[in-house]
Design an enzyme around this catalytic site. Sequence first.
Site, PDB file in Angstrom:
ATOM      1  N   ASP A 252       0.843  -1.203   0.000  1.00  0.00           N
ATOM      2  CA  ASP A 252       0.000   0.000   0.000  1.00  0.00           C
ATOM      3  C   ASP A 252       0.880   1.256   0.000  1.00  0.00           C
ATOM      4  OD1 ASP A 252      -2.493  -1.581   0.407  1.00  0.00           O
ATOM      5  OD2 ASP A 252      -1.514  -2.066   2.287  1.00  0.00           O
ATOM      6  N   HIS A 280      -4.832  -3.429   6.338  1.00  0.00           N
ATOM      7  CA  HIS A 280      -4.694  -3.659   4.891  1.00  0.00           C
ATOM      8  C   HIS A 280      -6.073  -4.060   4.369  1.00  0.00           C
ATOM      9  CE1 HIS A 280      -3.153  -4.825   1.013  1.00  0.00           C
ATOM     10  NE2 HIS A 280      -3.686  -6.030   1.154  1.00  0.00           N
TER      11      HIS A 280
HETATM   12  C1  LMR Z   1      -3.783  -6.481  -2.735  1.00  0.00           C
HETATM   13  O1  LMR Z   1      -3.759  -5.478  -2.004  1.00  0.00           O
HETATM   14  O2  LMR Z   1      -3.390  -6.473  -3.905  1.00  0.00           O
HETATM   15  C2  LMR Z   1      -4.379  -7.746  -2.206  1.00  0.00           C
HETATM   16  O3  LMR Z   1      -4.299  -7.781  -0.817  1.00  0.00           O
HETATM   17  C3  LMR Z   1      -5.783  -7.830  -2.683  1.00  0.00           C
HETATM   18  C4  LMR Z   1      -6.510  -9.060  -2.236  1.00  0.00           C
HETATM   19  O4  LMR Z   1      -7.592  -8.892  -1.673  1.00  0.00           O
HETATM   20  O5  LMR Z   1      -5.998 -10.148  -2.463  1.00  0.00           O
END
Ligand code: LMR
Length: 454
Positions: A252, A280
């Site tokens: 992120d 997250h």
């Molecule tokens: C991401 O942020 O790309 C993953 O965590 C998305 C997910 O839900 O697998």
Amino acid sequence: MAVVAELSSSSYTKTTRLNSSQLSLSSNHLSYLRRRAFRPITRPRNATVSCSITPNQVQAPIAVPAEEPKRKNDCYGVFCQTYDLKAEEETKSWKKFINIAVSGAAGMISNHLLFKLASGEVFGPDQPIALKLLGSERSFQALEGVAMELEDSLYPLLREVSIGIDPYEVFQDAEWALLIGAKPRGPGMERAGLLDINGQIFAEQGKALNAVASQNVKVIVVGNPCNTNALICLKNAPNIPAKNFHALTRLDENRAKCQLALKAGVFYDKVSNMTIWGNHSITQVPDFLNARINGLPVKEVIKDHKWLEEDFTEIIQKRGGVLIQKWGRSSAASTAVSIADAIKSLVTPTPEGDWFSSGVSSCPLNVICYYSQVYTNGNPYGIAEDIVFSMPCRSKGDGDYELVKDVIFDNYLLKRITKTEAELLAEKRCVAHLIGEGVAFCDLPEDTMLPGEM
Ligand code: LMR
């Protein structure tokens, strides 16, 4: 009977004898036989090791050595050969090797990550490593494929590889544990169900780490929902300092840096001090108040504050989901890169004045934070204790970190931090049964979602 398949690699050499009715084999059938030949002959339920050299598999070489060379246990293929690491250490000033355990090792993220680890780009060109790869019964054959590709890559720093399906064996002496494997949310599965299923995996892995890993193992949890999985893991590993557990929010952070750079018209190396606060999930808070571009506050460089408050935040929160729509699966390469970045941030000193984000224990004064007083005086932001919350960290490069104190808050930031905090507290109530806190009560906010669940 006739000999029809003789595999080339000495470590796999196996002669397969077939009767005449099987002589006209299709190439498919041959490749089936090759695959069968690579398989361990029998494997008990919890086998860890697939050392592909076993006495009855090895065909005698033409020149038979006087003595069988010594081979190690707990190894895969060529990594069963002995080597003289001491000589390498002396001549090339290599460090003592480290054990790195990786779960979900047959998956897409690992497929990018393992080769980065083996190449030396993460731990450094003087750091030999051992990879301990955890898969499942279902993925075992793919795990063998991964190990074979690692063999074929001839990485000088990769000294040992072992594969297995029992965390109590694979995590033995691990100094790093990269917990990537988790069950994806299936159609119709409630988030509470996902928390429970994955929570059980991470509770077991926490127990296994507690029992067999190095007592100072550093754990990075990637499998979603990673913050709460990390909390479950650390609560089930009371002998390991809670500060050693991380939930991956570096992806992120990287995404946020990229979007700010794009908006400001600069290259992304000009963006620093980027914090992701909280979970997250789509409540995460990419902090543009404290971030800097070319050393200046973002708000002084990007005058479009409406974009920052409305668009930027949402772009980062939902980036994972948009990516899933494009790819048809979760991000893998960029996740692997961000795991590598997260490790590098802990093993190299943070540049002066900068910091990085990681989901870490918010409860330094809580009793479960075993060595708490040693590393910090507490979570300085007033965030609820006893959750795994992404916060700004700095490291001296010794694998440890401290929380950054000189950050500022405004109402916008505080309101969003409160929301992501509430979500994590709700997730925690939902897994109470897995962290020794009684009966679970799942009252997740309706919009609680992973970045990928839009
Ligand atoms: C991401 O942020 O790309 C993953 O965590 C998305 C997910 O839900 O697998």
